[in-house]
Enzyme design. Structure first.
Site, PDB file in Angstrom:
ATOM      1  N   LYS A   1     -12.840  -3.408  43.503  1.00 46.98           N
ATOM      2  CA  LYS A   1     -12.544  -4.512  42.591  1.00 46.98           C
ATOM      3  C   LYS A   1     -13.499  -5.692  42.763  1.00 46.98           C
ATOM      4  O   LYS A   1     -13.510  -6.600  41.929  1.00 46.98           O
ATOM      5  CB  LYS A   1     -11.102  -4.961  42.765  1.00 46.98           C
ATOM      6  CG  LYS A   1     -10.115  -3.872  42.336  1.00 46.98           C
ATOM      7  CD  LYS A   1      -8.690  -4.313  42.425  1.00 46.98           C
ATOM      8  CE  LYS A   1      -7.746  -3.311  41.778  1.00 46.98           C
ATOM      9  NZ  LYS A   1      -7.521  -2.117  42.637  1.00 46.98           N
TER      10      LYS A   1
HETATM   11  C1  LIG Z   1      -7.048  -0.941  42.105  1.00 50.91           C
HETATM   12  C2  LIG Z   1      -7.302   0.258  42.925  1.00 50.91           C
HETATM   13  C3  LIG Z   1      -7.229   1.560  42.378  1.00 50.91           C
HETATM   14  C4  LIG Z   1      -6.792   1.828  40.956  1.00 50.91           C
HETATM   15  O1  LIG Z   1      -7.699   1.374  40.002  1.00 50.91           O
HETATM   16  P1  LIG Z   1      -7.255   1.231  38.471  1.00 50.91           P
HETATM   17  O2  LIG Z   1      -8.439   0.714  37.767  1.00 50.91           O
HETATM   18  O3  LIG Z   1      -6.095   0.287  38.455  1.00 50.91           O
HETATM   19  O4  LIG Z   1      -6.845   2.598  37.990  1.00 50.91           O
HETATM   20  C5  LIG Z   1      -7.558   2.626  43.194  1.00 50.91           C
HETATM   21  N1  LIG Z   1      -7.900   2.444  44.489  1.00 50.91           N
HETATM   22  C6  LIG Z   1      -7.951   1.222  45.051  1.00 50.91           C
HETATM   23  C7  LIG Z   1      -8.302   1.109  46.486  1.00 50.91           C
HETATM   24  C8  LIG Z   1      -7.667   0.092  44.297  1.00 50.91           C
HETATM   25  O5  LIG Z   1      -7.713  -1.112  44.879  1.00 50.91           O
END
Ligand SMILES: *Cc1c(COP(=O)(O)O)cnc(C)c1O
Length: 430
Positions: A107
């Site tokens: 993210k």
């Molecule tokens: C947010 C997150 C996900 C999921 O991603 P999305 O875009 O919400 O499907 C998967 N793995 C980790 C470690 C995350 O922080």
């Protein structure tokens, strides 16, 4: 680029407005009005382009003219100041490591890009924006880090007390400046409900500009399409049939991959890998979309019962179930299967995966059973030490803490404890 609301009851709006508002006034998600594939010359010369050059070309149409090209160049360069390596496990499986950013979660890219866009729109500091975000763990840290020190932007993060890891709590409570952490006596769902109530509270929104930094925000969601092109650059000379397995929660990441496909990325298939929260897996078998309350798992960033971006995926494939099914498979795995996969990856490849990556690995294996000639890349969405308890318990080996994590440990935690929406509202208005 203009954006329309997927609820179709609000006027179209600019990129700038879509970023500042987050959601359309009719509560719909914004979607770009057009997608123009990148020219053949881009794909032909990709070996000679840097990551920043790729990202610039890929995102340009979605943000211009509101972000001028020279500014955009700086924004992508600053956003992408770390690596995105593909690591080969065997001839059929690789992993794309998306955890080399400052908070070691994928993210980081979306949060850093969005923060810089908002910072640019707010450069004259006329209208302060408050970014309000609920986190089950990773989003909070990435948003806190990405937005730290951005002028004209205040960040308020709600997290469930006692339900995020120690490392995650340090990442979101120790930065200070324009970042405030609210520790909620409740669950993640309670945090999210408070945030939703705030966005719908006219009394509040008439006094302050609130926006979200979840993947519903186009500036958080769209830059994720870079990852898929970066992996393609590293692999296209080695493999013909590349597919991606994406550990999915709100489906923002997989949906961004599909946007890269719309830009011409020659990828024919995506695998949405889920834990027990499997509304999409069920939908693809039954054609019945039935969201359920989320259940807790060891891959907790994917504990989402009603994925907010699925509606964008349906828009990409024009709400045609058959087209969707050609482009995406989805599998769901239990925590026991996930732990076994972590151990298998460690024993067979001497590689330490986090629980989310392990779910992605399982998705690759399931897909390869039916399509043995593909090369499947699973996304490693977080560094294994962010889920230290589970990882050390499964592989029975102590993990060294990376420097990004060491840097926040032992810092002074600052949070404000709340229990009700009224307390959140008073905090925001004070
Ligand atoms: C947010 C997150 C996900 C999921 O991603 P999305 O875009 O919400 O499907 C998967 N793995 C980790 C470690 C995350 O922080």
């Amino acid at each position: 680029m203009n954006y329309y609301s997927l609820n179709h009851k609000a006027p179209n709006t600019s990129f700038k407005n879509a970023v500042i508002k987050g959601l359309a006034p009719d509560k719909g998600l914004y979607f770009p009005q057009s997608i123009t594939p990148l020219p053949k010359s881009f794909w032909d010369t990709i070996d000679h382009l840097s990551y920043s050059e790729i990202a610039f070309e890929a995102i340009k149409q979605f943000v211009s003219p509101e972000i001028p090209e020279d500014i955009l160049k700086t924004i992508v360069e600053e956003t992408l100041s770390f690596d995105f390596p593909v690591v080969k496990l065997n001839d059929n499986i690789s992993t794309l490591e998306l955890f080399h950013g400052p908070t070691m979660a994928f993210k980081d890219v979306g949060a850093r890009f969005m923060a810089r866009c908002l910072g640019y729109f707010n450069k004259n500091n006329t209208n302060e924006v408050t970014v309000l975000v609920a986190t089950s763990g990773d989003t909070g840290g990435a948003v806190a880090n990405g937005f730290l020190g951005v002028k004209g932007v205040n960040v308020v993060i709600l997290y469930p007390s006692g339900k995020v890891s120690n490392i995650q709590e340090m990442q979101l409570t120790t930065l200070g400046q324009n970042i405030k952490a609210l520790e909620v006596n409740g669950t993640f769902d309670d945090c999210q409900a408070m945030v939703k109530t705030a966005f719908l509270d006219d009394q509040l929104t008439s006094q302050m500009q609130l926006t979200s930094a979840n993947s519903i925000n186009v500036a958080r969601w769209l830059p994720q399409l870079f990852y898929f092109i970066f992996a393609y650059k590293q692999l296209h000379n080695k493999y013909d049939d590349i597919v991606f397995s994406i550990p999915s929660g709100n489906f923002g990441n997989v949906c961004a991959g599909m946007m890269a496909q719309q830009l011409g990325l020659p990828i024919s298939h995506f695998i949405a890998s889920n834990n027990a929260n499997n509304v999409v897996t069920r939908y693809l078998t039954s054609q019945l979309y039935e969201p359920k309350p989320s259940v807790q798992t060891i891959s907790n960033a994917m504990d989402v019962g009603a994925p907010s971006n699925f509606i964008r995926i349906q828009e990409i494939y024009k709400n045609n179930f058959e087209t969707l099914k050609i482009n995406i498979s989805s599998y769901s795995f239990t925590d026991d299967e996930t732990r076994e996969a972590m151990l298998e990856i460690y024993n067979d490849f001497n590689y330490v995966a986090d629980p989310h990556g392990a779910v992605g690995y399982l998705g690759c294996k399931a897909y390869l059973k039916v399509n043995p000639n593909a090369h499947c890349v699973f996304l490693e969405t977080a560094h294994p030490t962010k889920f230290l308890d589970v990882v050390e318990d499964v592989i029975k080996e102590e993990q060294p803490l990376p420097k990004q994590i060491q840097a926040v440990m032992g810092n002074k935690k600052e949070s404000f404890v709340i229990s009700t929406y009224q307390e959140l509202k008073s905090f925001l208005l004070s």
